[in-house]
Design a protein around this motif. Structure first.
Motif, PDB file in Angstrom:
ATOM      1  N   HIS A 121       0.818  -1.218   0.000  1.00  0.00           N
ATOM      2  CA  HIS A 121       0.000   0.000   0.000  1.00  0.00           C
ATOM      3  C   HIS A 121       0.850   1.265   0.000  1.00  0.00           C
ATOM      4  CE1 HIS A 121      -3.377  -2.592   0.719  1.00  0.00           C
ATOM      5  NE2 HIS A 121      -2.879  -3.030   1.855  1.00  0.00           N
ATOM      6  N   GLY A 122       2.176   1.112   0.041  1.00  0.00           N
ATOM      7  CA  GLY A 122       3.032   2.290   0.162  1.00  0.00           C
ATOM      8  C   GLY A 122       2.706   3.018   1.446  1.00  0.00           C
ATOM      9  N   ARG A 123       2.539   4.330   1.377  1.00  0.00           N
ATOM     10  CA  ARG A 123       2.131   5.097   2.557  1.00  0.00           C
ATOM     11  C   ARG A 123       0.610   5.198   2.621  1.00  0.00           C
ATOM     12  NH1 ARG A 123       4.677  10.512   1.736  1.00  0.00           N
ATOM     13  NH2 ARG A 123       4.298   9.906  -0.418  1.00  0.00           N
ATOM     14  N   GLY A 124      -0.058   4.363   1.808  1.00  0.00           N
ATOM     15  CA  GLY A 124      -1.518   4.338   1.823  1.00  0.00           C
ATOM     16  C   GLY A 124      -2.124   4.576   0.454  1.00  0.00           C
ATOM     17  N   ALA A 125      -1.328   5.054  -0.493  1.00  0.00           N
ATOM     18  CA  ALA A 125      -1.909   5.442  -1.788  1.00  0.00           C
ATOM     19  C   ALA A 125      -1.233   4.751  -2.968  1.00  0.00           C
ATOM     20  CB  ALA A 125      -1.842   6.956  -1.945  1.00  0.00           C
ATOM     21  N   ALA A 126      -0.542   3.631  -2.720  1.00  0.00           N
ATOM     22  CA  ALA A 126       0.166   2.951  -3.817  1.00  0.00           C
ATOM     23  C   ALA A 126      -0.820   2.337  -4.805  1.00  0.00           C
ATOM     24  CB  ALA A 126       1.076   1.867  -3.259  1.00  0.00           C
ATOM     25  N   GLY A 127      -0.342   2.059  -6.001  1.00  0.00           N
ATOM     26  CA  GLY A 127      -1.132   1.310  -6.980  1.00  0.00           C
ATOM     27  C   GLY A 127      -1.933   2.172  -7.936  1.00  0.00           C
ATOM     28  N   GLU A 128      -1.743   3.487  -7.896  1.00  0.00           N
ATOM     29  CA  GLU A 128      -2.559   4.359  -8.751  1.00  0.00           C
ATOM     30  C   GLU A 128      -2.063   4.320 -10.200  1.00  0.00           C
ATOM     31  OE1 GLU A 128      -5.308   5.648  -8.176  1.00  0.00           O
ATOM     32  OE2 GLU A 128      -5.475   5.798  -5.999  1.00  0.00           O
ATOM     33  N   ILE A 129      -2.189   3.157 -10.815  1.00  0.00           N
ATOM     34  CA  ILE A 129      -1.664   3.007 -12.168  1.00  0.00           C
ATOM     35  C   ILE A 129      -2.394   3.916 -13.158  1.00  0.00           C
ATOM     36  CG2 ILE A 129      -3.143   1.019 -12.736  1.00  0.00           C
ATOM     37  CD1 ILE A 129      -0.471   0.034 -14.261  1.00  0.00           C
TER      38      ILE A 129
END
Ligand SMILES: [Zn+2]
Length: 328
Positions: A165-173
């Motif tokens: 999740h990174g710092r909570g906002a990962a994955g925003e492809i």
């Protein structure tokens, strides 16, 4: 003393709710995550977060009835939500596709008091990716990228067997920049993948081109089928009719997906890419192949491309992934 569980026992049953912009999907699943009951309600289009929460509670209650269980008997309920989800605080803020949902709202507490069982929140796309990893098309892999091609383009990551999740906002492809200073994205920035491939952006673009005099049957088809939006099936029908504008925009979307997904693969070298979402599932196999082909020219390690597979859990993936949040 020690009661043995009969076959089909509902001991340890859990609930999962997928909160979408158009529908709320609720499931009750047993400890092996087999679906015992489900319900689908439309997402309220007016009111505010409290109204959405009460619609979610009714959907969950209906799914529990179908499973012949009281909601309070569930071990817990997981929720996959759009917007900014704070799992620890149990709150959701800025869920832009939901009515009047800007400020932080205590969704977990509201559902907990309505259902009488603990409620855990997670991000909708992350939980859907985790569902594919644990129960669906991602089972053979230890690392994967989930790409949910629908109104927007959502992404979720599993790295070394764990959700990332990174710092909570990962994955925003969807907000990978594929064209510098390119087309306007619904997020307000320019040149994002979603600006070329998201169903919302595609509709905006189609309308603008039609206003400039390009011919298309997209909006007529929507009207004929009683839709006020260009849904995934309207796009599919337009392609079947060989609608030139639809073909042009979807061809461009596929190239955009190829560039964005390949860039993510170049960075992370995941074993597999899972294609889901409304458009992804509706278009299915031929488009899975077209997206894989469109990735090809952009892959740095082009001798070992990742597997590109379709999501296997369909519409209930989000709700099942939410149920996985309950854990234990
Ligand atoms: Zn964007």
């Amino acid at each position: 003393m020690h009661a043995s569980s009969p076959e089909g026992s509902t001991n340890g049953a859990v609930g999962g709710i997928d909160l979408g912009g158009t529908k709320i999907e609720a499931v009750v699943a047993d400890a092996q995550y087999r679906v015992l009951g489900s319900a689908r309600h439309p997402t309220p289009t007016g009111g505010g977060p409290a109204d959405v929460a009460s619609a979610m509670a009714s959907a969950m209650a209906e799914a529990a009835r179908a499973a012949q269980l009281a909601p309070a008997k569930l071990r817990g309920v997981g929720v996959g939500s759009p917007g900014n989800v704070d799992s620890e605080a149990g709150t959701v803020a800025r869920a832009d596709n939901l009515p009047g949902w800007y400020a932080s709202f205590p969704l977990a507490a509201a559902l907990q008091s309505a259902l009488g069982t603990p409620v855990v929140l997670g991000n909708d796309v992350s939980v859907a990716t985790n569902a594919e990893f644990r129960l669906g098309a991602g089972r053979p892999y230890r690392s994967l990228l989930g790409v949910f091609w629908g109104t927007g383009v959502g992404g979720g990551l599993i790295l070394a067997g764990e959700p990332w999740h990174g710092r909570g906002a990962a994955g925003e492809i969807g907000h990978m920049v594929i064209v510098e200073d390119g087309r306007q994205c619904p997020c307000g920035r320019r040149g994002c993948l979603e600006a070329y491939a998201g169903r919302g952006a595609l509709e905006t673009h189609a309308r603008a081109l039609q206003a400039k005099g390009e011919k298309t049957r997209l909006f007529e088809l929507a009207a004929e089928h009683g839709r006020d939006r260009l849904t995934s099936s309207i796009w599919a029908r337009a392609l079947e009719h060989g609608d030139k504008l639809a073909v042009k925009l979807i061809d461009r979307a596929v190239l955009a997906l190829g560039a964005g997904i390949a860039s993510a693969v170049n960075l992370l070298d995941v074993e597999a890419v899972i294609i889901g979402g409304g458009l992804g599932l509706r278009f299915g196999e031929p488009f899975r192949e077209r997206i894989a082909d469109a990735m090809g020219p952009h892959l740095f390690n082009d001798t070992r491309p990742p597997a590109v597979v379709l999501a296997a859990l369909g519409d209930t993936g989000g709700a099942l992934g939410a149920a996985l949040l309950v854990g234990g």
